[in-house]
Design an enzyme around this catalytic site. Structure first.
Site, PDB file in Angstrom:
ATOM      1  N   HIS A   7       0.827  -1.223   0.000  1.00 32.20           N
ATOM      2  CA  HIS A   7       0.000   0.000   0.000  1.00 32.20           C
ATOM      3  C   HIS A   7       0.855   1.265   0.000  1.00 32.20           C
ATOM      4  O   HIS A   7       2.032   1.248   0.381  1.00 32.20           O
ATOM      5  CB  HIS A   7      -0.980   0.033   1.174  1.00 32.20           C
ATOM      6  CG  HIS A   7      -0.394  -0.009   2.539  1.00 32.20           C
ATOM      7  ND1 HIS A   7      -0.185  -1.184   3.232  1.00 32.20           N
ATOM      8  CD2 HIS A   7       0.056   0.985   3.367  1.00 32.20           C
ATOM      9  CE1 HIS A   7       0.339  -0.904   4.418  1.00 32.20           C
ATOM     10  NE2 HIS A   7       0.496   0.401   4.524  1.00 32.20           N
ATOM     11  N   HIS A  78       3.808   6.977   3.861  1.00 34.93           N
ATOM     12  CA  HIS A  78       4.773   5.876   3.750  1.00 34.93           C
ATOM     13  C   HIS A  78       4.400   4.927   2.618  1.00 34.93           C
ATOM     14  O   HIS A  78       3.266   4.943   2.126  1.00 34.93           O
ATOM     15  CB  HIS A  78       4.929   5.110   5.062  1.00 34.93           C
ATOM     16  CG  HIS A  78       3.710   4.399   5.567  1.00 34.93           C
ATOM     17  ND1 HIS A  78       2.809   4.957   6.442  1.00 34.93           N
ATOM     18  CD2 HIS A  78       3.258   3.147   5.294  1.00 34.93           C
ATOM     19  CE1 HIS A  78       1.851   4.071   6.697  1.00 34.93           C
ATOM     20  NE2 HIS A  78       2.095   2.982   6.026  1.00 34.93           N
ATOM     21  N   GLU A 129       7.465   0.975   5.277  1.00 40.89           N
ATOM     22  CA  GLU A 129       6.905  -0.057   6.158  1.00 40.89           C
ATOM     23  C   GLU A 129       7.133  -1.392   5.483  1.00 40.89           C
ATOM     24  O   GLU A 129       7.025  -1.479   4.236  1.00 40.89           O
ATOM     25  CB  GLU A 129       5.407   0.201   6.344  1.00 40.89           C
ATOM     26  CG  GLU A 129       4.686  -0.853   7.173  1.00 40.89           C
ATOM     27  CD  GLU A 129       3.198  -0.596   7.277  1.00 40.89           C
ATOM     28  OE1 GLU A 129       2.663   0.256   6.553  1.00 40.89           O
ATOM     29  OE2 GLU A 129       2.553  -1.259   8.105  1.00 40.89           O
TER      30      GLU A 129
END
Ligand SMILES: CC[C@@H](C(=O)O)C(=O)SCCNC(=O)CCNC(=O)[C@H](O)C(C)(C)COP(=O)(O)OP(=O)(O)OC[C@H]1O[C@@H](n2cnc3c(N)ncnc32)[C@H](O)[C@@H]1OP(=O)(O)O
Ligand SMILES: [Co+2]
Length: 136
Positions: A7, A78, A129
């Site tokens: 994502h 992020h 992440e």
């Protein structure tokens, strides 16, 4: 290290307005999930080959509060990439001098998988992440 892009996260100052915007564009938008252990409320917008993660601060010490103070209109927060074994990747990155945020141990993320964050100053100014997703 970099598997699928799971994502792209966007911090938003107004979650309802962001949801309405993506729905207006015809996107499939999930219901808000409150994640106190992460200090955010999160919504996922489904794209064909990845997801947009909309983040809104939750609680007193949200890790995205300062980001939104610096970016009043919100912004890209992020990128999340999938890895098959988060501990192997973490230990390799630590050896290479990359700082792992928090206590260095994975937390369970919004999809029920272990996640870790890499310090943006060690990654060219981008917050990454990592999410452990077992190979299909
Ligand atoms: C929904 C659950 C889960 C999932 O399953 O997907 C999530 O995504 S949870 C998402 C929210 N949680 C996190 O983001 C945890 C990791 N983040 C943090 O710990 C903090 O955000 C941070 C990265 C340590 C930043 O903290 P902050 O208080 O904003 O500022 P600092 O002064 O400590 O920042 C140091 C330095 O880093 C720059 N910075 C900050 N945020 C970002 C960013 N998103 N991208 C790039 N750079 C960033 C900041 O500008 C500082 O730089 P200098 O000013 O040059 O020192
Ligand atoms: Co995320």
């Amino acid at each position: 290290m970099f598997g699928r892009l799971n994502h792209v996260a966007i911090a938003v100052p107004d979650l309802d307005a962001a949801i309405a915007r993506y729905r207006l564009l015809g996107a499939e938008v999930s219901a808000p999930q409150r994640l106190p252990e992460h200090g955010v409320t999160v919504v996922f917008v489904q794209a064909e080959n990845t997801k947009i993660e909309l983040l809104y601060p939750l609680g007193e010490n949200s890790p995205i509060a300062a980001f939104l103070d610096r970016n009043l209109g919100g912004g890209t927060h992020h990128l999340c990439f999938e890895v098959p074994d988060i501990f192997v990747v973490r230990d390799d990155l630590v050896k290479k001098g990359v700082r792992i945020l928090g206590d260095g141990e994975p937390k369970i993320g919004a999809h029920g998988n272990p996640v870790l964050f890499l310090h943006p100053k060690d990654m060219g100014g981008v917050l990454y992440e990592l999410e452990q997703v077992s190979p299909a």
